[in-house]
Design an enzyme around this catalytic site. Structure first.
Site, PDB file in Angstrom:
ATOM      1  N   ARG A   1       0.737  -1.167  -0.025  1.00 46.92           N
ATOM      2  CA  ARG A   1      -0.133   0.150  -0.051  1.00 46.92           C
ATOM      3  C   ARG A   1       0.593   1.431  -0.080  1.00 46.92           C
ATOM      4  O   ARG A   1       1.646   1.509   0.956  1.00 46.92           O
ATOM      5  CB  ARG A   1      -0.804   0.054   1.246  1.00 46.92           C
ATOM      6  CG  ARG A   1      -1.897   1.206   1.147  1.00 46.92           C
ATOM      7  CD  ARG A   1      -2.684   1.239   2.510  1.00 46.92           C
ATOM      8  NE  ARG A   1      -3.386   2.507   2.741  1.00 46.92           N
ATOM      9  CZ  ARG A   1      -3.230   3.426   3.524  1.00 46.92           C
ATOM     10  NH1 ARG A   1      -2.703   2.960   4.688  1.00 46.92           N
ATOM     11  NH2 ARG A   1      -3.938   4.550   3.549  1.00 46.92           N
TER      12      ARG A   1
ATOM     13  N   HIS B   1      -2.921  11.123   0.727  1.00 43.22           N
ATOM     14  CA  HIS B   1      -2.226  10.685   2.114  1.00 43.22           C
ATOM     15  C   HIS B   1      -1.433  12.193   2.609  1.00 43.22           C
ATOM     16  O   HIS B   1      -0.641  12.133   2.508  1.00 43.22           O
ATOM     17  CB  HIS B   1      -1.355   9.486   2.272  1.00 43.22           C
ATOM     18  CG  HIS B   1      -1.088   9.016   3.517  1.00 43.22           C
ATOM     19  ND1 HIS B   1      -1.105   7.610   3.698  1.00 43.22           N
ATOM     20  CD2 HIS B   1      -0.567   9.588   4.466  1.00 43.22           C
ATOM     21  CE1 HIS B   1      -0.784   7.506   4.889  1.00 43.22           C
ATOM     22  NE2 HIS B   1      -0.412   8.579   5.522  1.00 43.22           N
TER      23      HIS B   1
ATOM     24  N   GLU C   1      -7.371   8.479   6.235  1.00 39.61           N
ATOM     25  CA  GLU C   1      -7.573   9.009   7.643  1.00 39.61           C
ATOM     26  C   GLU C   1      -8.246  10.530   7.584  1.00 39.61           C
ATOM     27  O   GLU C   1      -7.833  11.663   7.963  1.00 39.61           O
ATOM     28  CB  GLU C   1      -6.574   8.866   8.466  1.00 39.61           C
ATOM     29  CG  GLU C   1      -5.931   7.651   8.761  1.00 39.61           C
ATOM     30  CD  GLU C   1      -4.708   7.613   9.639  1.00 39.61           C
ATOM     31  OE1 GLU C   1      -4.232   8.799   9.925  1.00 39.61           O
ATOM     32  OE2 GLU C   1      -4.134   6.506   9.913  1.00 39.61           O
TER      33      GLU C   1
ATOM     34  N   TYR D   1      -4.182   1.450  15.966  1.00 36.90           N
ATOM     35  CA  TYR D   1      -2.870   1.657  16.506  1.00 36.90           C
ATOM     36  C   TYR D   1      -3.076   1.504  18.274  1.00 36.90           C
ATOM     37  O   TYR D   1      -2.421   0.853  18.712  1.00 36.90           O
ATOM     38  CB  TYR D   1      -2.407   3.156  16.525  1.00 36.90           C
ATOM     39  CG  TYR D   1      -1.497   2.934  15.193  1.00 36.90           C
ATOM     40  CD1 TYR D   1      -2.579   3.674  13.976  1.00 36.90           C
ATOM     41  CD2 TYR D   1      -0.484   2.596  14.708  1.00 36.90           C
ATOM     42  CE1 TYR D   1      -1.802   3.844  12.608  1.00 36.90           C
ATOM     43  CE2 TYR D   1       0.105   2.583  13.387  1.00 36.90           C
ATOM     44  CZ  TYR D   1      -0.546   3.241  12.383  1.00 36.90           C
ATOM     45  OH  TYR D   1      -0.390   3.293  11.122  1.00 36.90           O
TER      46      TYR D   1
ATOM     47  N   GLU E   1      -3.221  -0.226   7.983  1.00 33.94           N
ATOM     48  CA  GLU E   1      -2.174   0.225   8.641  1.00 33.94           C
ATOM     49  C   GLU E   1      -2.244  -0.608  10.208  1.00 33.94           C
ATOM     50  O   GLU E   1      -3.511  -0.447  10.776  1.00 33.94           O
ATOM     51  CB  GLU E   1      -2.116   1.471   9.128  1.00 33.94           C
ATOM     52  CG  GLU E   1      -1.834   2.469   7.724  1.00 33.94           C
ATOM     53  CD  GLU E   1      -1.692   3.882   8.175  1.00 33.94           C
ATOM     54  OE1 GLU E   1      -1.578   4.276   9.322  1.00 33.94           O
ATOM     55  OE2 GLU E   1      -1.952   4.955   7.254  1.00 33.94           O
TER      56      GLU E   1
HETATM   57  O1  AZF Z   1       1.333   7.361  13.142  1.00 37.33           O
HETATM   58  C1  AZF Z   1       1.563   6.526  12.452  1.00 37.33           C
HETATM   59  C2  AZF Z   1       0.642   6.207  10.924  1.00 37.33           C
HETATM   60  N1  AZF Z   1      -0.699   6.711  11.324  1.00 37.33           N
HETATM   61  N2  AZF Z   1      -1.476   6.651  10.149  1.00 37.33           N
HETATM   62  C3  AZF Z   1      -1.085   7.571   9.161  1.00 37.33           C
HETATM   63  C4  AZF Z   1       0.316   7.541   8.860  1.00 37.33           C
HETATM   64  O2  AZF Z   1       1.022   8.511   7.842  1.00 37.33           O
HETATM   65  C5  AZF Z   1       1.282   7.518  10.205  1.00 37.33           C
HETATM   66  O3  AZF Z   1       2.776   7.422   9.896  1.00 37.33           O
END
Ligand code: AZF
Length: 453
Positions: A84, A128, A173, A300, A358
């Protein structure tokens, strides 16, 4: 450009389940202005003194723009069958709209073809966080025109790569884009506006819907939305803490998924934003209903929540669980939260296909010794979270894949290079790559559980 092969390497794991690694353009590529690319908001933000720890920028990052061949070989060595990545919008459209930069398209086409040559399924994230600077000067995501800009950009990529890329993600996100970039201001473009925030969120949802429709028109069949999800647990059974938990759950978990699946915002949003919450007509809300073909879950950690009127705008705060392990980001290690959030999706949105797009952890890794890097904490994190994913699979969650965050140690936004999430160590001086013990663990897990954790 030769037609990519369709056969998949015989020794690759089952295609039923994708075992991948994830990255994003600004965090790994470097060369932000190479070959005709335009600046992004992160190029400007990171080069603004005081915005990023230690003054770090993505000017070089992992130098992936020049070392991408090496990184594809690393993925093959890890045995992943998927990767990804995100496309830097300003490499494709340097002014954000209009003129296409062919060199930018060529870079991603070469990367995709090299992945396919190795039997690695590309999963392409259209956005992103790295909006072209030229569009930010025209109002950015606060502009009513932003969904149209995004749909046009998406169409350029669908037409250029739609014959090679089967898995697409519109936004990564949207909550972090909104809260980080427009409410708290710790991420680009660094605004702090209660009024701008819900407008940006609404435009991101409109942009997702527009890109989904644009993809359908181009015959693209699997378009997802990647969301950061964080299960919320009340610190006590008191009505105040339970109420605060519901507000924080709406704010973080339901703000974007309810509109795309249910055509409505969570009721709590109007309480959270008060007079700053816009009035949306029924037709405006219905236009947000754009269920993705899959949800990308970025997991996370969890939050344990206590009511706190001083913590605005939600009136709730996270209570640190001191007795439990935490990562270098000070995030509690809580694998059960992954199982819980996957089951929550199953129940609330009708068991849609899901990829864990992720999952990973930053730890203060020991230095490499004799060509090995023993990141034991990250191995333990991956092992317990793969088990958590397996528990959800066994309860009928339509889990299609798992992407470790991240392939490489990379630029962790406002933390710069101080926080390292990689399966692969990147030397801060010469950017030499070294597969960590966690990368070896992940490779062995893929071999052992190819059909799914
Ligand atoms: O904080 C870790 C990850 N969280 N989601 C988006 C990513 O760009 C970040 O590195």
């Amino acid at each position: 450009m030769s037609k990519p092969p369709t056969e998949i390497r015989s020794d690759s794991p089952s295609r039923d389940f994708l075992w991948g690694a994830a990255t994003s353009a600004y965090q790994i590529e470097g060369s932000p202005l190479a070959d005709g690319a335009g600046p992004s908001i992160w190029h400007r933000f990171a080069n603004t003194p005081g915005r990023v720890l230690n003054g770090d920028t993505g000017d070089i990052a992992c130098d992936h723009y020049r070392r991408w061949h090496e990184d594809v070989a690393l993925m093959a060595a890890l045995g992943v069958n998927a990767y990804r990545f995100s496309v830097a919008w300003a490499r494709i459209l340097p002014e954000g709209t209009g003129r296409v930069n062919q060199a930018g398209l060529d870079f991603y086409r070469c990367l995709v073809d090299a992945l396919l040559e190795q039997g690695i399924e590309p999963m392409l994230t259209l956005y992103h966080w790295d909006l072209p600077e030229a569009l930010d000067t025209r109002g950015g995501w606060a502009s009513d025109a932003s969904p149209g800009w995004f749909a046009d950009y998406a169409q350029v990529l669908y037409r250029a790569l739609g014959d090679r890329v089967r898995l697409w993600i519109t936004l990564n996100e949207p909550w972090v884009i909104t809260a980080g970039g427009y409410l708290y201001g710790d991420l680009a473009p660094g605004h702090r506006s209660l009024h701008e925030t819900p407008i940006v969120a609404h435009n991101l949802l409109r942009a997702h819907a527009a890109a989904l429709a644009s993809g359908r028109a181009e015959g693209i069949e699997r378009i997802g939305l990647a969301v950061n999800l964080e299960p919320q647990y009340p610190a006590s059974p008191s009505a105040e803490d339970i109420g605060a938990t519901a507000h924080r759950d709406a704010f973080i978990n339901r703000w974007f998924l309810d509109p795309v699946f249910l055509g409505r915002y969570p009721a709590e949003m109007e309480t959270i934003f008060g007079s700053a919450w816009p009035r949306h007509s029924p037709s405006e809300l219905d236009a947000l209903r754009a269920p993705p073909d899959f949800i990308g879950v970025n997991y996370y950690s969890r939050s344990v929540v206590r009511a706190d009127p001083t913590e605005q705008p939600v009136g709730a705060r996270r209570v640190r669980q001191d007795a439990r392990p935490h990562t270098a980001m000070d995030w509690e290690v809580y694998p059960q939260g992954l199982t819980d959030i996957l089951l929550w999706i199953q129940g609330r949105y009708g068991n849609p296909p899901v990829y864990i797009t992720e999952n990973g952890a930053a730890f203060d890794d020991p230095p490499p010794v004799a060509g090995r890097l023993h990141d034991r904490q990250r191995v333990a994190y991956l092992r317990t979270h793969l088990r958590a994913a397996s528990r959800a699979l066994r309860r009928g969650v339509d889990l299609r894949g798992y992407f470790a965050w991240s392939l490489l140690d990379n630029f962790e936004w406002s933390y710069g290079y101080a926080k390292r999430f990689g399966l692969v160590h990147v030397d801060p001086v010469d950017r030499q790559r070294l597969i960590k013990d966690s990368g070896r663990f992940y490779r062995d897990a893929i071999r052992r559980y190819g059909r799914g954790p």
